[in-house]
Design a protein around this motif. Structure first.
Motif, short mmCIF file in Angstrom:
data_model
loop_
_atom_site.label_atom_id
_atom_site.label_comp_id
_atom_site.label_asym_id
_atom_site.label_seq_id
_atom_site.Cartn_x
_atom_site.Cartn_y
_atom_site.Cartn_z
N MET A 7 43.74 -35.32 6.62
CA MET A 7 42.58 -35.46 7.48
C MET A 7 41.76 -34.18 7.46
N PRO A 8 40.43 -34.28 7.57
CA PRO A 8 39.60 -33.09 7.49
C PRO A 8 39.81 -32.17 8.68
N PRO A 9 40.07 -30.89 8.46
CA PRO A 9 40.26 -29.96 9.56
C PRO A 9 39.02 -29.89 10.44
N GLY A 10 39.25 -29.90 11.75
CA GLY A 10 38.16 -29.70 12.69
C GLY A 10 37.28 -30.89 12.94
N ILE A 11 37.57 -32.04 12.32
CA ILE A 11 36.67 -33.17 12.49
C ILE A 11 37.07 -34.05 13.68
N LEU A 12 38.31 -33.91 14.15
CA LEU A 12 38.79 -34.72 15.26
C LEU A 12 38.61 -33.94 16.56
N THR A 13 37.44 -34.01 17.14
CA THR A 13 37.14 -33.24 18.34
C THR A 13 36.86 -34.18 19.49
N LEU A 14 37.89 -34.60 20.19
CA LEU A 14 37.75 -35.52 21.31
C LEU A 14 38.02 -34.78 22.61
N ALA A 15 37.03 -34.17 23.18
CA ALA A 15 37.23 -33.38 24.39
C ALA A 15 37.80 -34.23 25.51
N ASP A 16 37.28 -35.45 25.70
CA ASP A 16 37.77 -36.33 26.76
C ASP A 16 38.25 -37.66 26.19
N GLY A 17 38.54 -37.66 24.88
CA GLY A 17 38.96 -38.90 24.26
C GLY A 17 37.80 -39.82 23.92
N GLY A 54 44.33 -30.92 18.78
CA GLY A 54 45.25 -30.21 19.66
C GLY A 54 46.69 -30.24 19.21
N GLY A 55 47.01 -31.03 18.20
CA GLY A 55 48.37 -31.06 17.67
C GLY A 55 48.79 -29.67 17.21
N TRP A 56 50.03 -29.28 17.46
CA TRP A 56 50.40 -27.87 17.25
C TRP A 56 50.39 -27.46 15.79
N LEU A 57 50.74 -28.35 14.87
CA LEU A 57 50.66 -28.00 13.45
C LEU A 57 49.20 -27.98 12.98
N PHE A 58 48.40 -28.85 13.55
CA PHE A 58 46.96 -28.85 13.26
C PHE A 58 46.35 -27.51 13.66
N LYS A 59 46.67 -27.05 14.87
CA LYS A 59 46.13 -25.77 15.36
C LYS A 59 46.68 -24.58 14.58
N LEU A 60 47.91 -24.71 14.11
CA LEU A 60 48.51 -23.63 13.32
C LEU A 60 47.78 -23.42 12.00
N GLY A 61 47.16 -24.48 11.50
CA GLY A 61 46.43 -24.38 10.24
C GLY A 61 47.17 -24.98 9.07
N VAL A 62 48.19 -25.80 9.35
CA VAL A 62 48.90 -26.49 8.26
C VAL A 62 47.96 -27.51 7.63
N ILE A 63 47.85 -27.47 6.32
CA ILE A 63 46.99 -28.40 5.59
C ILE A 63 47.82 -29.60 5.15
N ASP A 64 47.41 -30.77 5.59
CA ASP A 64 48.02 -32.03 5.14
C ASP A 64 46.90 -33.05 5.06
N PHE A 65 46.28 -33.14 3.91
CA PHE A 65 45.08 -33.95 3.77
C PHE A 65 45.33 -35.41 4.10
N LYS A 101 52.47 -20.98 6.57
CA LYS A 101 52.11 -22.08 7.47
C LYS A 101 52.62 -23.41 6.92
N GLN A 102 52.47 -23.61 5.62
CA GLN A 102 52.96 -24.86 5.02
C GLN A 102 54.47 -24.98 5.18
N ALA A 103 55.17 -23.87 5.01
CA ALA A 103 56.63 -23.90 5.14
C ALA A 103 57.06 -24.26 6.56
N VAL A 104 56.33 -23.75 7.55
CA VAL A 104 56.63 -24.11 8.95
C VAL A 104 56.47 -25.61 9.16
N GLY A 105 55.39 -26.17 8.65
CA GLY A 105 55.16 -27.61 8.79
C GLY A 105 56.24 -28.42 8.12
N VAL A 106 56.62 -28.02 6.91
CA VAL A 106 57.65 -28.74 6.16
C VAL A 106 58.98 -28.73 6.91
#
Length: 449
Positions: free
Chosen positions: A1-11, A167-178, A372-377
């Motif tokens: 998924m594209p980083p930063g594109i899922l911005t739902l402040a209130d859903g 807001g997912g913790w791996l998402f915020k960490l910067g793990v890339i998983d397209f 970061k990738q290793a942490v996600g894995v």
């Protein structure tokens, strides 16, 4: 998924302009990803013995039913609702998908929430279906159906939020998983290993030959997976406006081709032959490995990832004989190993010029992204492995996860579904029909042996 594109402040979706082109593109991609589950069913179905074909097909198809309903009821909300502590999401408007406007857009994208929800649904459907290949020939269909329902609820939905949710913790960490190296493939591969440790080995494992009964069916399934995977990867950018989806599409083709060649080369050197099963398995290994990386690397990087994954996965499928776990159709060797390879190699080959500015080691980015990738894995692997083991153990204690010995020997198709995949008797009667039946029984015994 594209980083930063899922911005739902209130859903709720921010104001944006609905794009008919992007909406149509994503609906097509969703249909392509849906096709991957029947493709997986054929791929796995051809790899088992005659007496288990229908059961293998059904273990994938039932996921289409169970996961679809759970996704609508609460899965989408848990995975992509408003974040709570980086661990899980929730949004009451998403429960039942009944409080969403027809043209209400997803975040800052130009597609409706409904379109994003159905695209993500297809990911949720195929992920538990991937696990089924490790359990061929020996589990109760009812136990498997219950496992799917529990597993997607406590494993897939939370992990999807970690990796892709705002807001997912791996998402915020910067793990890339397209498109799912961690959330789909490592998740499913680790779960497969966890369940294997509970249900044990097939009767005759390492003693009886358990060859695929239909290699043409395997190749058909692999072809459908390859075809559908373009929607899986290219669609994960959620639009077709800036060329990044096209890069993901190209990288998907390139890495898959390279992995197939790498697997075949290893197979020829190791065993002396180029096999159709090796070609199909190598292609799937490449598809798995490029999934997390297709938006982060160049086509040259995709070739490297494909070759490395093809060789390492070909080597990994033999580990079950060394360590004694019965991974029937090599889910651990292909999906777990392939997902790990693709996720980690982002830390080496990310160019910083496609989906994000994150660079890998070979492009001057140092070891930061690799770490970061290793942490996600590691985190996804351990969580899925442990929780899947616990779920399988609980089911085994309550209702038994495995069929009886007689049922396993006779075939799960008859025991679970009261059907057989092939009717050799034909529609006629008399001597010819009896001869055909005898010939069919003889062929079945030979294939099963």
């Amino acid at each position: 998924m594209p980083p930063g594109i899922l911005t739902l402040a209130d859903g709720l979706a921010e104001k944006a302009t609905l794009s008919a082109a992007n909406t149509g593109f994503m609906l097509i991609c969703s249909a392509l990803v849906m096709l991957m589950t029947p493709g997986l069913a054929f791929f796995y179905g051809g790899m088992v013995r005659v007496k288990s074909v229908l059961n293998m097909l059904m273990m994938s198809f039932i996921s289409l039913g169970i996961v679809t309903i759970l996704w609508v009821l609460y899965g989408f909300g848990l995975a992509f609702g408003t974040d709570t502590g980086g661990i899980i999401g929730w949004n009451s408007d998403f429960a039942g998908l009944g409080h969403i406007g027809l043209t209400q857009l997803w975040g800052t994208t130009t597609i409706p929430i409904y379109v994003f929800a159905v695209f993500q649904l297809m990911f949720a459907v195929i992920t538990p279906a991937l696990i089924s290949g490790a359990l061929a020939d020996r589990v109760k269909f009812t136990a498997w159906a219950l496992f799917i329902a529990l597993w997607v609820t406590v494993v897939y939905f939370p992990v999807a939020h970690w990796v892709w949710g705002d807001g997912g913790w791996l998402f915020k960490l910067g793990v890339i998983d397209f498109a799912g190296g961690t959330a789909v493939h490592i998740n499913a591969g680790a779960a497969a290993l966890g369940v294997i440790l509970v249900v044990g080995k097939r009767i005759g494992f390492k003693k009886d030959p358990m060859r695929p009964h239909s290699l043409p069916l395997v190749m058909l399934g692999a072809g459908l997976l390859w075809f559908g995977w373009f929607g899986f990867n290219a669609g994960s950018w959620l639009n077709n406006d800036d060329g990044i989806a096209a890069v993901a599409f190209v990288n998907t083709q390139v890495a898959t081709a390279a992995a197939m060649l790498g697997w075949l080369a290893y197979e020829k050197l190791r065993h002396g032959s180029f096999t159709t099963l090796g070609a199909a398995s190598g292609a799937v290994a490449g598809l798995v490995a490029i999934t997390p990386a297709c938006g982060a690397v160049s086509p040259l990087g995709a070739i490297a990832i494909g070759v490395i994954a093809g060789v390492l996965c070909a080597m990994a499928v033999g580990l079950k004989y060394k360590f004694g776990y019965d991974d029937s159709l090599d889910v651990v060797g292909v999906h777990l190993v392939g997902g790990i390879v693709g996720s980690l190699l982002i830390g080496l080959f990310a160019t910083g010029g496609v989906q994000s500015d994150a660079k890998g080691l070979f492009y001057g980015g140092g070891f930061g992204q690799l770490g970061k990738q290793a942490v996600g894995v590691v985190c996804v692997l351990l969580y899925s492995l442990v929780v899947s083991y616990v779920l399988a153990k609980a089911i085994d204690l309550v209702m038994g996860f495995r069929v009886g010995e007689d049922e396993e020997i006779a075939g799960v198709d008859q025991a679970a579904h009261a059907e057989t995949a092939y009717d050799f008797a034909g529609a006629g009667g008399g001597t010819a029909a009896r001869r055909t039946t005898a010939l069919g029984d003889s062929l079945t015994k030979k294939v099963d042996a």
